[in-house]
Design a protein around this motif. Structure first.
Motif, mmCIF file in Angstrom:
data_model
loop_
_atom_site.group_PDB
_atom_site.id
_atom_site.type_symbol
_atom_site.label_atom_id
_atom_site.label_comp_id
_atom_site.label_asym_id
_atom_site.label_seq_id
_atom_site.Cartn_x
_atom_site.Cartn_y
_atom_site.Cartn_z
ATOM 1 N N CYS A 1 -3.967 1.311 7.017
ATOM 2 C CA CYS A 1 -4.209 2.768 7.084
ATOM 3 C C CYS A 1 -5.662 3.113 6.725
ATOM 4 O O CYS A 1 -6.055 4.277 6.791
ATOM 5 C CB CYS A 1 -3.247 3.526 6.167
ATOM 6 N N GLY B 1 0.043 4.158 0.586
ATOM 7 C CA GLY B 1 -0.370 5.151 1.592
ATOM 8 C C GLY B 1 0.413 4.965 2.879
ATOM 9 O O GLY B 1 0.838 5.928 3.503
ATOM 10 N N CYS B 2 0.629 3.712 3.276
ATOM 11 C CA CYS B 2 1.304 3.438 4.554
ATOM 12 C C CYS B 2 2.534 2.553 4.394
ATOM 13 O O CYS B 2 3.225 2.272 5.365
ATOM 14 C CB CYS B 2 0.321 2.810 5.538
ATOM 15 N N CYS C 1 -7.271 -0.556 2.728
ATOM 16 C CA CYS C 1 -6.035 -1.060 3.318
ATOM 17 C C CYS C 1 -6.334 -1.416 4.777
ATOM 18 O O CYS C 1 -6.903 -0.596 5.505
ATOM 19 C CB CYS C 1 -4.945 0.005 3.241
ATOM 20 N N CYS D 1 0.850 -1.192 0.000
ATOM 21 C CA CYS D 1 0.000 0.000 0.000
ATOM 22 C C CYS D 1 0.881 1.236 0.000
ATOM 23 O O CYS D 1 1.746 1.394 0.845
ATOM 24 C CB CYS D 1 -0.900 0.003 1.249
HETATM 25 ZN ZN LIG Z 1 -2.264 1.484 3.772
#
Ligand SMILES: [Zn+2]
Length: 253
Positions: free
Chosen positions: A230, A205-206, A227, A203
């Motif tokens: 996150c 994002g994280c 996810c 992911c």
């Molecule tokens: Zn994530």
């Protein structure tokens, strides 16, 4: 579970790009007045230094005039004493007047030395002042130009932001209401980044690995996935490969 189409995911990604870009522009716009104020204060600082120099020079001139006046008073006294000499009756008195004249001449000689020093100092100060005044003129022109550039940038970015906001409204209209509400909710909870790509099972994002089962489901792109770490909306990078080319070069920042 919300079902989504690939198209809708692409639309959400597009929406987010608009959002991120708008935020970048806003923060740029917010920083511009501060930059202008910084330039103004730079100029003011310079001008106040010049004002200090002007005051210092005026003080020097005042001091010089006072020295000149003192010398004149002494000169007049010397003249007066010299005129007294022929009419003096006693030797003692004569010697006293000579001593007085000698003292005054010594004083004036010291004053003249001081005046020469003052003149030198004044000349130096005047040169330094002229130099700083010229530099200040140059700085003022430069700052005016820089401020004009900032103003231009402000106009340009404001127009770009207005265009993005218009586009935002348009793209929002393409997303089903429920999905859009979810997008806004996640966006609020995830520092403004609602939907992120998952690349090679990670992911973006994280930067955590998502479970293989979820990764497999994600590649089917038929339901909205999140996810597990996150809690952002995620999509597989295989479905939006064309994403970067949708942005025109001037939008890349
Ligand atoms: Zn994530």
């Amino acid at each position: 579970m919300l079902t989504v189409t690939k198209n809708q995911i692409e639309t959400l990604v597009q929406l987010q790009q608009i959002d991120v870009e708008s935020r970048q522009i806003r923060s740029k716009l917010d920083s511009l007045p501060g930059k202008q104020a910084q330039l103004d204060s730079e100029l003011r600082e310079y001008e106040s230094r010049i004002a200090e120099r002007i005051t210092a020079l005026a003080e020097l001139k005042k001091k010089y005039r006072a020295q000149e006046a003192d010398a004149k008073v002494n000169q007049a006294q010397i003249k007066k004493s010299n005129e007294k000499l022929p009419s003096v009756k006693t030797n003692k008195e004569y010697q006293a007047i000579l001593k007085e004249i000698e003292d005054l001449q010594k004083k004036n000689s010291a004053i003249e030395d001081e005046m020469l020093m003052s003149l030198e100092l004044m000349e130096k100060e005047e040169q330094a002042l002229a130099k700083e005044q010229a530099a200040s003129e140059k700085l003022r022109t430069e700052i005016q130009m820089e401020k004009a550039e900032l103003e231009q940038e402000f106009q340009k970015e404001s127009a770009r932001l207005a265009g993005l906001l218009e586009n935002w409204e348009k793209v929002c209209g393409l997303v089903p209401e429920k999905l859009l509400a979810r997008f806004h909710q996640v966006r609020k909870q995830s520092a403004g980044l609602a939907i992120v790509v998952v690349q090679d099972g990670v992911c973006k994002g994280c930067h955590m690995n998502i479970p293989p089962q979820l990764y497999n489901e994600l590649q089917r792109a038929n339901a909205l996935k999140f996810c597990p770490w996150c809690h952002r909306m995620i999509y597989w990078n295989g479905i939006a490969r064309s994403e970067p080319s949708r942005r025109s070069p001037d939008q890349v920042s």
